[in-house]
Design a protein around this motif. Structure first.
Motif, PDB file in Angstrom:
ATOM      1  N   THR A   1       0.870  -1.171   0.000  1.00 32.83           N
ATOM      2  CA  THR A   1       0.000   0.000   0.000  1.00 32.83           C
ATOM      3  C   THR A   1       0.907   1.220   0.000  1.00 32.83           C
ATOM      4  O   THR A   1       1.885   1.267   0.742  1.00 32.83           O
ATOM      5  N   LEU A   2       0.605   2.184  -0.865  1.00 34.20           N
ATOM      6  CA  LEU A   2       1.418   3.397  -0.932  1.00 34.20           C
ATOM      7  C   LEU A   2       0.551   4.637  -0.845  1.00 34.20           C
ATOM      8  O   LEU A   2      -0.587   4.644  -1.330  1.00 34.20           O
ATOM      9  N   ARG A   3       1.108   5.659  -0.246  1.00 34.71           N
ATOM     10  CA  ARG A   3       0.459   6.962  -0.223  1.00 34.71           C
ATOM     11  C   ARG A   3       0.795   7.688  -1.513  1.00 34.71           C
ATOM     12  O   ARG A   3       1.731   7.323  -2.243  1.00 34.71           O
ATOM     13  N   TYR A   4       0.032   8.748  -1.795  1.00 35.18           N
ATOM     14  CA  TYR A   4       0.222   9.511  -3.030  1.00 35.18           C
ATOM     15  C   TYR A   4       1.678   9.975  -3.169  1.00 35.18           C
ATOM     16  O   TYR A   4       2.305   9.795  -4.205  1.00 35.18           O
ATOM     17  N   GLY A   5       2.214  10.573  -2.113  1.00 36.50           N
ATOM     18  CA  GLY A   5       3.583  11.089  -2.160  1.00 36.50           C
ATOM     19  C   GLY A   5       4.614  10.006  -2.405  1.00 36.50           C
ATOM     20  O   GLY A   5       5.624  10.236  -3.074  1.00 36.50           O
ATOM     21  N   GLU A   6       4.371   8.816  -1.873  1.00 37.29           N
ATOM     22  CA  GLU A   6       5.288   7.697  -2.091  1.00 37.29           C
ATOM     23  C   GLU A   6       5.259   7.254  -3.550  1.00 37.29           C
ATOM     24  O   GLU A   6       6.304   6.952  -4.138  1.00 37.29           O
ATOM     25  N   LEU A   7       4.064   7.236  -4.138  1.00 34.87           N
ATOM     26  CA  LEU A   7       3.955   6.911  -5.566  1.00 34.87           C
ATOM     27  C   LEU A   7       4.654   7.965  -6.409  1.00 34.87           C
ATOM     28  O   LEU A   7       5.352   7.647  -7.372  1.00 34.87           O
TER      29      LEU A   7
END
Length: 114
Positions: free
Chosen positions: A38-44
């Motif tokens: 699972t990734l957050r927007y900023g991580e993507l």
């Protein structure tokens, strides 16, 4: 197979329909990064450095609309949004992996180093 219409767009075959959902420059790289986590927007955004914020947002919305990605918004400040693959998204991953493997083969044949 006869033509068919979905979301006001005419498709001529099932391959075109599938590629509309997973094709393009950015959808497969997004799916690839979400396959195991699972990734957050900023991580993507950090994981895909050449994509613009507008394009990432657009592609995530399309993937969510097509049922490949699940978006969870947490009611906190600042906003926290997480993305994960859905079951449908997980079913797509063997195809993405096969296309990636083929691309790597083509790169080797063309003399392109990773």
């Amino acid at each position: 197979m006869p033509d068919f219409k979905y979301n006001n767009k005419v498709y001529y075959n099932p391959v075109e329909f599938a590629m509309d959902q997973i094709g393009g420059t950015w959808k497969m790289p997004i799916l690839w990064r979400l396959q195991d986590q699972t990734l957050r927007y900023g991580e993507l955004r950090k994981a895909i450095p050449h994509i613009s914020e507008k394009m990432l947002t657009t592609q995530l919305r399309e993937l969510e609309q097509d049922g490949l990605v699940n978006r969870v918004v947490y009611p906190v400040v600042p906003p926290k949004v997480e993305y994960t693959l859905t079951e449908k998204g997980r079913r797509v991953m063997p195809i993405v992996q096969a296309i990636r493997a083929l691309g790597l083969e083509f790169m080797r044949e063309a003399g392109i180093e990773k």
